[in-house]
Design a protein around this motif. Structure first.
Motif, PDB file in Angstrom:
ATOM      1  N   ASP A   1       6.886  -2.624   0.700  1.00 42.01           N
ATOM      2  CA  ASP A   1       5.952  -2.320  -0.394  1.00 42.01           C
ATOM      3  C   ASP A   1       5.698  -0.820  -0.482  1.00 42.01           C
ATOM      4  OD1 ASP A   1       3.838  -3.252  -2.411  1.00 42.01           O
ATOM      5  OD2 ASP A   1       2.642  -2.061  -1.002  1.00 42.01           O
ATOM      6  N   TYR A   2       5.492  -0.180   0.667  1.00 44.02           N
ATOM      7  CA  TYR A   2       5.231   1.266   0.640  1.00 44.02           C
ATOM      8  C   TYR A   2       6.475   2.026   0.166  1.00 44.02           C
ATOM      9  CZ  TYR A   2       3.832   5.950   1.879  1.00 44.02           C
ATOM     10  OH  TYR A   2       3.534   7.287   1.805  1.00 44.02           O
TER      11      TYR A   2
ATOM     12  N   GLU B   1       7.441   4.909   7.829  1.00 42.87           N
ATOM     13  CA  GLU B   1       7.619   3.557   7.316  1.00 42.87           C
ATOM     14  C   GLU B   1       9.053   3.087   7.491  1.00 42.87           C
ATOM     15  OE1 GLU B   1       5.444   1.397   6.102  1.00 42.87           O
ATOM     16  OE2 GLU B   1       3.705   2.717   6.281  1.00 42.87           O
TER      17      GLU B   1
ATOM     18  N   LYS C   1       5.648   3.452  -3.379  1.00 45.24           N
ATOM     19  CA  LYS C   1       5.112   4.798  -3.185  1.00 45.24           C
ATOM     20  C   LYS C   1       6.180   5.888  -3.235  1.00 45.24           C
ATOM     21  CE  LYS C   1       0.870   3.351  -2.461  1.00 45.24           C
ATOM     22  NZ  LYS C   1      -0.223   3.635  -3.415  1.00 45.24           N
TER      23      LYS C   1
ATOM     24  N   ASN D   1       5.030  -5.147   4.235  1.00 46.56           N
ATOM     25  CA  ASN D   1       4.209  -3.944   4.061  1.00 46.56           C
ATOM     26  C   ASN D   1       5.075  -2.686   4.029  1.00 46.56           C
ATOM     27  OD1 ASN D   1       1.924  -5.555   4.079  1.00 46.56           O
ATOM     28  ND2 ASN D   1       1.523  -5.244   6.254  1.00 46.56           N
ATOM     29  N   ASN D   2       6.066  -2.609   4.923  1.00 47.69           N
ATOM     30  CA  ASN D   2       6.986  -1.466   4.923  1.00 47.69           C
ATOM     31  C   ASN D   2       7.714  -1.356   3.588  1.00 47.69           C
ATOM     32  OD1 ASN D   2       7.883  -2.258   8.325  1.00 47.69           O
ATOM     33  ND2 ASN D   2       6.396  -0.728   7.643  1.00 47.69           N
TER      34      ASN D   2
END
Length: 516
Positions: free
Chosen positions: A263-264, A225, A268, A260-261
């Motif tokens: 968010d992860y 990511e 996460k 998206n990157n």
């Protein structure tokens, strides 16, 4: 409509445009008049402020000076062209953003060191705001920045005071690194991801208090990511100038991919780690960055004083540490190995010096550095020639400023063009040549050059400079001690043409590491 018509007529008459005044009186000329006034308004909004540094003469509405550069996407190439035509202080508009370039060491030092109280802000850029929300160590400013940087400097200094402990952590990681390379048995392998794992684990040990196994699935997805985010930023930089392009269909400029990157990485990796540290916090066992930050938050909270030490700032600071600590160091390491492939004689000379000083029975230590001047000179030459940050991190002035007779508006983006320093034949003689000897004096000792500022200077100087230099020295000396790096095809060497993104990185390449 009558009011608008009267306004348009007044504007035309103000500029003494008799033809347009008459034309507008005719209904046929209404559309033409509106277009003219719209263009006039845009020109008025896009006109250059008086007294700014010289640059392209004619600036277009909306586009700025971008057509002047004939489609060049590389800011470094653009900066070279501007300097050649307009001198050591010059400017250009990219869209509505005014970029001012400082192209000499004396100018950069005067701005960032002597006038650091004015030149220490970060500009407001779309991608920066998206990635960091103007928080953390690198992008915040004012009192929030002062608190984040003060804490980071003191905490990293505390880690470095136990230098043997930090060096032991790096040595431990190097041993894992060496074992993985040895398992390749001299066959081809991709150095890129491996270098990221090694360097990222050192940052992880400092930030999280633990390292990851190289085959850990969470660790590998995180690195994927992170790498993807960096690749997406390369194309997405156009959003800094034209942020409205993110609304085009198809995610043409990687806006959604970046989200998206992020968010992860945040949801996460970073936030779960902060929550785990908060849940298990023990003030008697504070041995990593997150625990130290939590301890300081609790300490300040008890005093009732206002503070910008909070979980949002901590999350942004962790992101900064991983980006700055992993990407820049691993990229420099990749360039070093690549230059060894192109200059095997330089690799051989490094090996001989390491053998003469360290031998083969123990790992090189940071204490060996003064006795390995040629190895250090190679590191300095890599930092100069590869120039992984290309033009240097941008700055902004905190207020409208006069500098060397020019007007620097508060919202201007100040570029410390270190590329101009690193490629100047007036400084280096043969700047295009990879020649480590330029950093060796007549007594065989390392000769430092003021113009080599890969970590910037002034109040925003990279706070991880000493850690990065320690990592590079220990990794490179140990690997050269243990392996000879060879190209996969001696007649077809990997290219030295870099890829411009958030860093100036080498194209991915494979290498052979033959055990010595």
């Amino acid at each position: 409509m009558a009011g608008i018509s009267t306004m348009l007529l007044d504007i035309f008459q103000y500029f003494n445009i008799k033809y347009m005044t008459g034309l507008f009186k005719d209904n046929v000329g209404v559309t033409t008049g509106l277009v003219f006034v719209t263009c006039l308004g845009i020109w008025w909004l896009m006109r250059k402020p008086r007294g700014i540094p010289p640059g392209p003469r004619f600036t277009l509405p909306i586009l700025g000076d971008m057509l002047y550069f004939r489609g060049e996407e590389n800011l470094r190439v653009v900066a070279r062209q501007l300097r050649k035509e307009h001198g050591d202080i010059c400017s250009a508009y990219f869209g509505s953003k005014l970029f001012i370039f400082l192209n000499s060491y004396d100018l950069i030092k005067e701005a960032f060191v002597k006038n650091g109280d004015v030149f220490s802000n970060r500009p407001s850029l779309f991608l920066t705001n998206l990635l960091t929300k103007r928080k953390g160590i690198g992008s915040s400013q004012g009192q929030p920045w002062k608190e984040q940087r003060k804490f980071a400097v003191e905490t990293l200094r505390e880690f470095r005071l136990g230098r043997p402990i930090l060096e032991d952590k790096i040595h431990e990681e190097i041993e894992y690194f060496v074992d993985v390379i040895r398992q390749e048995n001299g066959s081809n392998f991709d150095m890129c991801r491996l270098s990221q794992k090694g360097v990222c684990n050192i940052i992880s040990s400092m930030v999280y208090g633990k390292r990851f196994e190289y085959d850990d699935p969470v660790f590998n997805v995180f690195l994927g990511e992170l790498e993807s985010l960096l690749q997406h930023i390369g194309i997405a930089t156009v959003l800094n100038v034209f942020p409205f392009l993110r609304f085009l269909p198809g995610d043409m400029f990687n806006y959604q991919s970046l989200l998206n990157n992020l968010d992860y990485i945040n949801n996460k990796i970073i936030l779960p780690s902060i929550n785990e540290h908060m849940k298990n916090f023990d003030e008697n066992h504070v041995d990593d960055y997150i625990s130290s930050y939590i301890r300081e938050m609790k300490k300040v909270s008890k005093t009732g004083q206002r503070s910008y030490l909070n979980e949002d700032q901590l999350a942004a600071s962790i992101f900064d540490l991983f980006i700055a600590g992993t990407v820049t160091t691993s990229t420099t390491f990749l360039w070093t190995i690549l230059y060894f492939l192109h200059h095997p004689n330089i690799q051989a000379k490094c090996y001989k010096e390491i053998q003469d000083v360290v031998g083969s029975g123990r790992l090189p230590s940071i204490k060996d550095k003064p006795s390995l001047p040629y190895v250090e000179a190679v590191m300095l030459e890599v930092l100069r020639k590869a120039n992984i940050l290309m033009t240097g991190p941008p700055r902004a002035v905190s207020e409208d400023t006069r500098f060397h007779g020019y007007h620097f508006p508060k919202d201007a983006i100040i570029i410390p063009n270190v590329d101009a320093l690193f490629t100047d034949d007036m400084i280096w003689g043969d700047a295009d040549v990879f020649r480590p000897e330029r950093f060796i004096d007549s007594n065989g000792q390392v000769m430092k050059r003021d113009e080599l500022i890969p970590f910037s200077i002034g109040r925003r100087v990279c706070l991880g400079e000493s850690l990065a230099k320690m990592e590079l020295f220990l990794f490179v000396t140990t690997l050269v001690q243990r392996f000879e790096f060879k190209p996969v095809d001696a007649d077809n060497l990997p290219t030295l043409q870099g890829i411009a993104g958030i860093t100036h990185a080498p194209a991915k390449y494979q290498v052979r590491a033959v055990p010595r």
